[in-house]
Design a protein around this motif. Structure first.
Motif, PDB file in Angstrom:
ATOM      1  N   TYR A 175      -9.775   4.581   1.488  1.00 16.89           N
ATOM      2  CA  TYR A 175      -9.446   3.954   0.215  1.00 16.89           C
ATOM      3  C   TYR A 175      -7.937   3.708   0.214  1.00 16.89           C
ATOM      4  O   TYR A 175      -7.154   4.635   0.376  1.00 16.89           O
ATOM      5  CB  TYR A 175      -9.844   4.852  -0.968  1.00 16.89           C
ATOM      6  N   ARG A 176      -7.537   2.466   0.015  1.00 17.33           N
ATOM      7  CA  ARG A 176      -6.126   2.091  -0.012  1.00 17.33           C
ATOM      8  C   ARG A 176      -5.681   1.959  -1.465  1.00 17.33           C
ATOM      9  O   ARG A 176      -6.313   1.242  -2.259  1.00 17.33           O
ATOM     10  CB  ARG A 176      -5.888   0.765   0.699  1.00 17.33           C
ATOM     11  N   VAL A 177      -4.590   2.643  -1.805  1.00 16.56           N
ATOM     12  CA  VAL A 177      -4.019   2.528  -3.147  1.00 16.56           C
ATOM     13  C   VAL A 177      -2.904   1.494  -3.071  1.00 16.56           C
ATOM     14  O   VAL A 177      -1.919   1.674  -2.353  1.00 16.56           O
ATOM     15  CB  VAL A 177      -3.487   3.880  -3.669  1.00 16.56           C
ATOM     16  N   ILE A 178      -3.074   0.424  -3.804  1.00 23.91           N
ATOM     17  CA  ILE A 178      -2.148  -0.704  -3.763  1.00 23.91           C
ATOM     18  C   ILE A 178      -1.343  -0.721  -5.048  1.00 23.91           C
ATOM     19  O   ILE A 178      -1.907  -0.797  -6.149  1.00 23.91           O
ATOM     20  CB  ILE A 178      -2.929  -2.024  -3.567  1.00 23.91           C
ATOM     21  N   ARG A 213       9.741   2.357  -1.659  1.00 24.20           N
ATOM     22  CA  ARG A 213      10.017   3.323  -0.592  1.00 24.20           C
ATOM     23  C   ARG A 213      10.925   4.455  -1.055  1.00 24.20           C
ATOM     24  O   ARG A 213      11.011   5.476  -0.381  1.00 24.20           O
ATOM     25  CB  ARG A 213      10.617   2.634   0.626  1.00 24.20           C
ATOM     26  N   GLY A 214      11.608   4.311  -2.178  1.00 24.22           N
ATOM     27  CA  GLY A 214      12.396   5.424  -2.707  1.00 24.22           C
ATOM     28  C   GLY A 214      11.505   6.598  -3.068  1.00 24.22           C
ATOM     29  O   GLY A 214      11.831   7.749  -2.815  1.00 24.22           O
ATOM     30  N   LYS A 215      10.348   6.311  -3.667  1.00 26.49           N
ATOM     31  CA  LYS A 215       9.426   7.372  -4.068  1.00 26.49           C
ATOM     32  C   LYS A 215       8.280   7.544  -3.071  1.00 26.49           C
ATOM     33  O   LYS A 215       7.768   8.644  -2.888  1.00 26.49           O
ATOM     34  CB  LYS A 215       8.865   7.058  -5.454  1.00 26.49           C
ATOM     35  N   TYR A 216       7.882   6.442  -2.426  1.00 23.97           N
ATOM     36  CA  TYR A 216       6.781   6.468  -1.443  1.00 23.97           C
ATOM     37  C   TYR A 216       7.317   5.954  -0.107  1.00 23.97           C
ATOM     38  O   TYR A 216       7.192   4.762   0.207  1.00 23.97           O
ATOM     39  CB  TYR A 216       5.610   5.598  -1.928  1.00 23.97           C
ATOM     40  N   PRO A 217       7.928   6.832   0.711  1.00 21.28           N
ATOM     41  CA  PRO A 217       8.590   6.386   1.940  1.00 21.28           C
ATOM     42  C   PRO A 217       7.640   5.774   2.982  1.00 21.28           C
ATOM     43  O   PRO A 217       8.084   5.038   3.852  1.00 21.28           O
ATOM     44  CB  PRO A 217       9.258   7.648   2.483  1.00 21.28           C
ATOM     45  N   VAL A 270       0.854  -1.186   0.000  1.00 21.58           N
ATOM     46  CA  VAL A 270       0.000   0.000   0.000  1.00 21.58           C
ATOM     47  C   VAL A 270       0.891   1.237   0.000  1.00 21.58           C
ATOM     48  O   VAL A 270       1.781   1.372   0.836  1.00 21.58           O
ATOM     49  CB  VAL A 270      -0.924   0.011   1.236  1.00 21.58           C
ATOM     50  N   VAL A 271       0.652   2.141  -0.967  1.00 20.24           N
ATOM     51  CA  VAL A 271       1.467   3.357  -1.059  1.00 20.24           C
ATOM     52  C   VAL A 271       0.681   4.610  -0.698  1.00 20.24           C
ATOM     53  O   VAL A 271       1.266   5.689  -0.565  1.00 20.24           O
ATOM     54  CB  VAL A 271       2.098   3.509  -2.465  1.00 20.24           C
ATOM     55  N   GLY A 272      -0.631   4.501  -0.548  1.00 23.97           N
ATOM     56  CA  GLY A 272      -1.417   5.673  -0.182  1.00 23.97           C
ATOM     57  C   GLY A 272      -2.751   5.288   0.422  1.00 23.97           C
ATOM     58  O   GLY A 272      -3.331   4.260   0.068  1.00 23.97           O
ATOM     59  N   SER A 273      -3.234   6.116   1.338  1.00 24.15           N
ATOM     60  CA  SER A 273      -4.541   5.913   1.967  1.00 24.15           C
ATOM     61  C   SER A 273      -5.280   7.243   1.929  1.00 24.15           C
ATOM     62  O   SER A 273      -4.744   8.274   2.343  1.00 24.15           O
ATOM     63  CB  SER A 273      -4.373   5.461   3.414  1.00 24.15           C
ATOM     64  N   PHE A 274      -6.521   7.207   1.429  1.00 25.53           N
ATOM     65  CA  PHE A 274      -7.287   8.439   1.259  1.00 25.53           C
ATOM     66  C   PHE A 274      -8.723   8.228   1.729  1.00 25.53           C
ATOM     67  O   PHE A 274      -9.286   7.138   1.582  1.00 25.53           O
ATOM     68  CB  PHE A 274      -7.312   8.853  -0.223  1.00 25.53           C
ATOM     69  N   SER A 275      -9.298   9.283   2.252  1.00 25.79           N
ATOM     70  CA  SER A 275     -10.716   9.220   2.625  1.00 25.79           C
ATOM     71  C   SER A 275     -11.593   9.649   1.449  1.00 25.79           C
ATOM     72  O   SER A 275     -12.787   9.378   1.432  1.00 25.79           O
ATOM     73  CB  SER A 275     -10.994  10.092   3.848  1.00 25.79           C
ATOM     74  N   VAL A 276     -10.994  10.288   0.438  1.00 28.03           N
ATOM     75  CA  VAL A 276     -11.719  10.731  -0.753  1.00 28.03           C
ATOM     76  C   VAL A 276     -11.312   9.833  -1.917  1.00 28.03           C
ATOM     77  O   VAL A 276     -10.117   9.703  -2.227  1.00 28.03           O
ATOM     78  CB  VAL A 276     -11.408  12.215  -1.065  1.00 28.03           C
ATOM     79  N   LYS A 277     -12.290   9.227  -2.573  1.00 28.09           N
ATOM     80  CA  LYS A 277     -12.020   8.274  -3.650  1.00 28.09           C
ATOM     81  C   LYS A 277     -11.290   8.929  -4.824  1.00 28.09           C
ATOM     82  O   LYS A 277     -10.422   8.320  -5.446  1.00 28.09           O
ATOM     83  CB  LYS A 277     -13.338   7.655  -4.123  1.00 28.09           C
ATOM     84  N   ALA A 278     -11.600  10.180  -5.136  1.00 24.09           N
ATOM     85  CA  ALA A 278     -10.963  10.865  -6.267  1.00 24.09           C
ATOM     86  C   ALA A 278      -9.453  10.997  -6.058  1.00 24.09           C
ATOM     87  O   ALA A 278      -8.673  10.875  -7.017  1.00 24.09           O
ATOM     88  CB  ALA A 278     -11.586  12.252  -6.458  1.00 24.09           C
TER      89      ALA A 278
END
Length: 162
Positions: A129-132, A150-154, A94-102
């Motif tokens: 919303y988890r971005v995998i 992790r180089g780009k998404y620590p 998982v590289v990002g977690s958001f509460s807004v789907k957009a």
């Protein structure tokens, strides 16, 4: 007679003081002895303050084996529903977690353009919303992928899909 007696007494006193005079060589000997003792104390202190070093033992390189222990890598466990993508395997990065789907869709497009098979999954318990970026059947491959990302998404982390 009084004069001679006073004169005689004065001479005796003068002889007594000159006979008690310390010799310069005695002072020199005491000084040299003190310097020798001080030098010995400094040498002993220098020996005590030296670090103790263990001798090195040379070994052939073939004896040193590096084993990656993937059991120590932390993994989060969540119940997810795939919103966009081909489906999740056991271990995902998982590289990002958001509460807004957009916002999650925007990051997914960036990852797809970078060559990843990015997916979006929804965690209803946390309303996130988890971005995998990638998903794998085994933990070892997932950990390697996470380290590359992790180089780009620590803040990339591992997810175990229940």
């Amino acid at each position: 007679m009084k004069k001679s007696m006073i004169l005689c007494t004065g001479m005796c006193i003068a002889l007594a003081f000159t006979g008690c005079k310390s010799k310069e060589s005695a002072y020199r000997q005491a000084y040299e002895k003190a310097q020798a003792a001080e030098a010995a104390a400094e040498a002993a202190t220098a020996v005590e303050n030296q670090p103790v070093v263990t001798p090195l033992q040379e070994r052939p390189i073939t004896e040193n084996k590096v084993v990656d222990n993937m059991d120590n890598v932390s993994v989060r466990q969540e119940n997810l529903t795939v919103v966009s993508g081909s489906g999740l395997r056991s271990f995902s990065v998982v590289v990002g977690s958001f509460s807004v789907k957009a916002n999650a869709e925007g990051l997914q497009k960036l990852l797809i353009n970078a060559g990843y098979n990015a997916q979006i999954a929804y965690n209803s318990d946390r309303n996130m919303y988890r971005v995998i970026a990638s998903t794998f059947d085994n933990k070892y491959d997932a950990v390697q992928s996470r380290e590359q990302l992790r180089g780009k998404y620590p803040d990339a982390w591992l997810l175990f899909n229940q």
